[in-house]
Design an enzyme around this catalytic site. Structure first.
Site, PDB file in Angstrom:
ATOM      1  N   HIS A  58       1.898   4.384  -3.362  1.00  0.00           N
ATOM      2  CA  HIS A  58       1.745   5.712  -2.745  1.00  0.00           C
ATOM      3  C   HIS A  58       3.419   5.930  -2.830  1.00  0.00           C
ATOM      4  O   HIS A  58       3.145   7.052  -4.213  1.00  0.00           O
ATOM      5  CB  HIS A  58       1.964   6.201  -1.463  1.00  0.00           C
ATOM      6  CG  HIS A  58       0.312   6.156  -0.994  1.00  0.00           C
ATOM      7  ND1 HIS A  58      -0.805   6.584  -1.526  1.00  0.00           N
ATOM      8  CD2 HIS A  58      -0.139   5.451   0.282  1.00  0.00           C
ATOM      9  CE1 HIS A  58      -1.388   6.079  -0.525  1.00  0.00           C
ATOM     10  NE2 HIS A  58      -1.357   5.584   0.156  1.00  0.00           N
ATOM     11  N   HIS A 101       0.735  -1.257   0.063  1.00  0.00           N
ATOM     12  CA  HIS A 101      -0.386  -0.011   0.461  1.00  0.00           C
ATOM     13  C   HIS A 101       0.716   1.140  -0.095  1.00  0.00           C
ATOM     14  O   HIS A 101       0.321   2.148  -0.556  1.00  0.00           O
ATOM     15  CB  HIS A 101      -0.844   0.314   1.421  1.00  0.00           C
ATOM     16  CG  HIS A 101      -2.032   1.305   1.441  1.00  0.00           C
ATOM     17  ND1 HIS A 101      -3.443   1.215   0.963  1.00  0.00           N
ATOM     18  CD2 HIS A 101      -0.763   2.712   2.163  1.00  0.00           C
ATOM     19  CE1 HIS A 101      -3.583   2.656   1.371  1.00  0.00           C
ATOM     20  NE2 HIS A 101      -2.823   3.037   1.682  1.00  0.00           N
ATOM     21  N   GLU A 102       1.518   1.077   1.099  1.00  0.00           N
ATOM     22  CA  GLU A 102       2.847   2.496   0.892  1.00  0.00           C
ATOM     23  C   GLU A 102       3.596   2.517   0.019  1.00  0.00           C
ATOM     24  O   GLU A 102       4.267   3.772  -0.562  1.00  0.00           O
ATOM     25  CB  GLU A 102       3.269   2.820   2.295  1.00  0.00           C
ATOM     26  CG  GLU A 102       3.016   2.463   3.721  1.00  0.00           C
ATOM     27  CD  GLU A 102       1.677   3.739   3.889  1.00  0.00           C
ATOM     28  OE1 GLU A 102       2.219   4.585   2.969  1.00  0.00           O
ATOM     29  OE2 GLU A 102       1.155   3.407   4.570  1.00  0.00           O
TER      30      GLU A 102
END
Length: 266
Positions: free
Chosen positions: A60, A56-57
């Site tokens: 980003h 997820h990170e």
């Protein structure tokens, strides 16, 4: 020596270690190797959840890099190392704690992105959306045996673990996409708001995550939220038995649920 134009991308040994734990415990759940199936489910789902948080990170960070923030690489975000996150407590510890306490895939804190380096509202929105879209993709992968009708030969205990892991991913995606300050959903819409509105909302950002968590303790809100989660899971072929029994096995310290165990043949 890494430069801003050639960021370090070697995968962190920490992430590889977590992935190895996920693989080994997935095998233990599949083969029913462990004397404590609940402990095996706990370790598998927790490690898989941490892997999804890292991805997820990373999503980003990678999107920000390609959008113009060349400082991302120097921060170590592209190595998938969870210890490199700006908010390790929000990005890793609290999400895992919320899973253990309530079976909720609560989103974590985002990586630090130098937004001033990025030009274009669509790019800013895409950077924010990249994280929860990773949870959506993870949910699709977890539920693939269900919606492909390919469960023959898949041990029931493993189905339970996948069902609960999918529930975490779906709940995380829904919560992340809420337009609440501090969450990715607000980051998607923020570039399209007026400067005045953004200035007024900015002080609320540090409290958005905790506000969402507090609201989930209200029975009516909790019920509506999980009704939506289970509706999506049913669309992906996962019934409440799989996700519910997965959560029961995950909380192994409460003892084995005899009803769920009756389907595993133990």
């Amino acid at each position: 020596m890494p430069t801003p134009h050639k960021p370090p991308t070697r995968v962190s040994p920490v992430f590889l270690g977590i992935t190895a734990v996920m693989a080994v415990t997935a095998w233990a759940v599949w083969t029913d190797f462990s004397a404590s199936p609940g402990l095996a489910v706990f370790l598998f789902v927790t490690s898989a959840w941490i892997v999804s948080l890292c991805l997820h990170e990373y999503a980003h960070a990678r999107t920000a890099l390609h959008s113009g923030d060349l400082s991302i690489g120097a921060k170590g975000y592209l190595t998938l190392n969870p210890l490199a996150y700006t908010h390790a407590m929000l990005s890793l510890v609290l999400p895992v704690l919320f899973v253990i306490l309530g079976g909720i895939g609560l989103p974590g804190g985002a990586v630090f992105i130098e937004r001033g380096r990025i030009h274009g509202r669509w790019k800013h929105s895409l950077i924010s959306a990249a994280g929860p879209l990773t949870n959506v993709l993870f949910a699709v992968v977890c539920t693939a045996p269900f919606w492909l009708d390919a469960l023959d030969g898949v041990p029931v205990l493993f189905q339970y673990a996948l069902g609960f892991l999918a529930l975490l991913q779906v709940s995380a995606a829904i919560l992340n996409f809420l337009p609440v300050p501090g969450l990715d959903g607000y980051g998607v819409v923020e570039p399209w708001l007026s400067h005045r509105v953004r200035r007024q909302v900015e002080p609320l950002a540090p409290f958005g995550l905790f506000l969402v968590f507090a609201l989930l303790f209200i029975p009516e809100v909790h019920g509506v939220f999980f009704d939506a989660v289970h509706a999506i899971l049913r669309g992906l072929g996962v019934d409440e038995l799989a996700s519910g029994c997965g959560f029961d096995y995950y909380r192994f310290w409460q003892g084995e649920n005899e009803y769920c165990a009756s389907f595993t043949g133990r």
